[in-house]
Structures are given as structure tokens and as C-alpha cells.
Design a protein around this motif. Structure first.
Motif, mmCIF file in Angstrom:
data_model
loop_
_atom_site.group_PDB
_atom_site.id
_atom_site.type_symbol
_atom_site.label_atom_id
_atom_site.label_comp_id
_atom_site.label_asym_id
_atom_site.label_seq_id
_atom_site.Cartn_x
_atom_site.Cartn_y
_atom_site.Cartn_z
ATOM 1 N N LYS A 24 49.884 2.635 -63.704
ATOM 2 C CA LYS A 24 48.496 2.927 -64.051
ATOM 3 C C LYS A 24 48.111 2.216 -65.354
ATOM 4 C CE LYS A 24 45.469 6.832 -65.014
ATOM 5 N NZ LYS A 24 45.406 8.283 -65.160
ATOM 6 N N ASN A 25 49.008 2.238 -66.341
ATOM 7 C CA ASN A 25 48.748 1.551 -67.606
ATOM 8 C C ASN A 25 48.653 0.042 -67.411
ATOM 9 O OD1 ASN A 25 48.748 3.973 -68.976
ATOM 10 N ND2 ASN A 25 50.909 3.823 -69.547
ATOM 11 N N LEU A 26 49.542 -0.511 -66.582
ATOM 12 C CA LEU A 26 49.498 -1.942 -66.294
ATOM 13 C C LEU A 26 48.193 -2.322 -65.604
ATOM 14 C CD1 LEU A 26 50.859 -4.724 -66.243
ATOM 15 C CD2 LEU A 26 51.915 -4.057 -64.089
ATOM 16 N N LEU A 27 47.762 -1.505 -64.645
ATOM 17 C CA LEU A 27 46.498 -1.758 -63.955
ATOM 18 C C LEU A 27 45.331 -1.754 -64.936
ATOM 19 C CD1 LEU A 27 46.749 0.197 -60.610
ATOM 20 C CD2 LEU A 27 46.071 -2.166 -60.905
ATOM 21 N N TYR A 28 45.345 -0.814 -65.869
ATOM 22 C CA TYR A 28 44.282 -0.747 -66.868
ATOM 23 C C TYR A 28 44.242 -2.035 -67.691
ATOM 24 C CZ TYR A 28 41.551 0.750 -70.870
ATOM 25 O OH TYR A 28 40.606 0.829 -71.862
ATOM 26 N N LEU A 29 45.412 -2.494 -68.126
ATOM 27 C CA LEU A 29 45.472 -3.722 -68.929
ATOM 28 C C LEU A 29 45.008 -4.947 -68.148
ATOM 29 C CD1 LEU A 29 48.852 -3.251 -70.812
ATOM 30 C CD2 LEU A 29 46.563 -3.221 -71.786
ATOM 31 N N VAL A 30 45.485 -5.078 -66.916
ATOM 32 C CA VAL A 30 45.144 -6.256 -66.116
ATOM 33 C C VAL A 30 43.668 -6.244 -65.735
ATOM 34 C CG1 VAL A 30 45.602 -7.463 -63.948
ATOM 35 C CG2 VAL A 30 47.484 -6.530 -65.265
ATOM 36 N N ASN A 31 43.128 -5.068 -65.409
ATOM 37 C CA ASN A 31 41.711 -4.984 -65.029
ATOM 38 C C ASN A 31 40.786 -5.270 -66.203
ATOM 39 O OD1 ASN A 31 41.526 -4.497 -62.257
ATOM 40 N ND2 ASN A 31 42.061 -2.352 -62.527
ATOM 41 N N ASN A 32 41.174 -4.863 -67.396
ATOM 42 C CA ASN A 32 40.294 -5.022 -68.552
ATOM 43 C C ASN A 32 40.478 -6.344 -69.280
ATOM 44 O OD1 ASN A 32 38.954 -2.593 -68.212
ATOM 45 N ND2 ASN A 32 40.536 -1.470 -69.285
ATOM 46 N N SER A 33 41.466 -7.105 -68.900
ATOM 47 C CA SER A 33 41.652 -8.425 -69.516
ATOM 48 C C SER A 33 41.904 -9.456 -68.425
ATOM 49 C CB SER A 33 42.815 -8.402 -70.508
ATOM 50 O OG SER A 33 44.001 -8.010 -69.856
ATOM 51 N N LYS A 34 40.894 -9.651 -67.592
ATOM 52 C CA LYS A 34 41.026 -10.602 -66.487
ATOM 53 C C LYS A 34 41.127 -12.022 -67.023
ATOM 54 C CE LYS A 34 39.209 -7.916 -62.860
ATOM 55 N NZ LYS A 34 38.943 -7.926 -61.503
ATOM 56 N N VAL A 35 41.920 -12.812 -66.325
ATOM 57 C CA VAL A 35 42.148 -14.195 -66.725
ATOM 58 C C VAL A 35 40.965 -15.041 -66.270
ATOM 59 C CG1 VAL A 35 43.641 -16.187 -66.404
ATOM 60 C CG2 VAL A 35 44.623 -13.907 -66.522
ATOM 61 N N LYS A 36 40.418 -15.802 -67.210
ATOM 62 C CA LYS A 36 39.389 -16.776 -66.872
ATOM 63 C C LYS A 36 39.407 -17.865 -67.935
ATOM 64 C CE LYS A 36 35.611 -14.322 -69.073
ATOM 65 N NZ LYS A 36 34.283 -13.779 -68.933
ATOM 66 N N PHE A 37 39.045 -19.045 -67.534
ATOM 67 C CA PHE A 37 39.030 -20.182 -68.430
ATOM 68 C C PHE A 37 37.583 -20.514 -68.764
ATOM 69 C CE2 PHE A 37 42.925 -20.584 -65.969
ATOM 70 C CZ PHE A 37 43.841 -20.635 -67.005
ATOM 71 N N THR A 38 37.283 -20.584 -70.056
ATOM 72 C CA THR A 38 35.923 -20.869 -70.484
ATOM 73 C C THR A 38 35.915 -22.012 -71.480
ATOM 74 O OG1 THR A 38 36.005 -19.311 -72.333
ATOM 75 C CG2 THR A 38 35.251 -18.444 -70.210
ATOM 76 N N ALA A 39 34.737 -22.585 -71.671
ATOM 77 C CA ALA A 39 34.531 -23.599 -72.692
ATOM 78 C C ALA A 39 33.864 -22.904 -73.872
ATOM 79 C CB ALA A 39 33.670 -24.736 -72.161
ATOM 80 N N MET A 40 34.680 -22.381 -74.759
ATOM 81 C CA MET A 40 34.236 -21.626 -75.939
ATOM 82 C C MET A 40 33.243 -20.519 -75.571
ATOM 83 S SD MET A 40 34.076 -24.559 -78.861
ATOM 84 C CE MET A 40 33.793 -23.343 -80.107
#
Length: 83
Positions: free
Chosen positions: A31-47
């Protein structure tokens, strides 16, 4: 690829949660891992101006190729006038 992998981790965690009782340690850890992964989704941005994804990369390659072709045409035209 990284975005797909993070979504796959979420799916795996949900499947693992079903195997444990709600009040067990493994369930709470998942459950804790799911919370972390859901709230910090991986995405690549230009600044943080825009997201860089597959279509952005193809657009960049297409634009670069277009300018390269135009430069070659100007260079060929320059050589023909000199002879």
C-alpha cells in the motif's frame, strides 16, 4: 519506456495486494509503495514547460530532417552557379 514500466509496477502491486489480508505487514508495505508510485509518476519534461513523449521526438527528428534537406538544396544550388 519508463512511463510504461511505472504503470506496470502499479498493476503488479494491485495484484499482490489481493493475495494478502488487509492488516498484514506485506499488505501495508505494498500500500505504501502504491502511494509513492501513484504520487510520483514518471514523466519527462522540458523544464516543466511541456512533456516530452514519443510524438515530440518524432516531430523533432522530422523538423531536423526537413532543415537538413533544405540546407542540402541551397548548397547544391550554390555549387551549380559557380561552375
Amino acid at each position: 519506456m519508463a512511463v510504461v514500466e511505472s504503470e506496470e509496477i502499479i498493476t503488479i502491486c494491485y495484484r499482490l495486494q489481493l493475495k494478502y489480508s488487509v492488516f498484514t505487514g506485506p499488505y501495508q508495505s505494498i500500500k505504501n509503495l502504491l502511494y509513492l508510485v501513484n504520487n510520483s509518476k514518471v514523466k519527462f519534461t522540458a523544464m516543466d514547460y511541456y512533456e516530452i513523449n514519443r510524438s515530440t521526438m518524432f516531430d523533432l527528428i522530422g523538423t531536423t530532417a526537413t532543415y537538413f534537406v533544405v540546407l542540402i538544396q541551397f548548397y547544391d544550388g550554390k555549387n551549380k552557379k559557380l561552375h
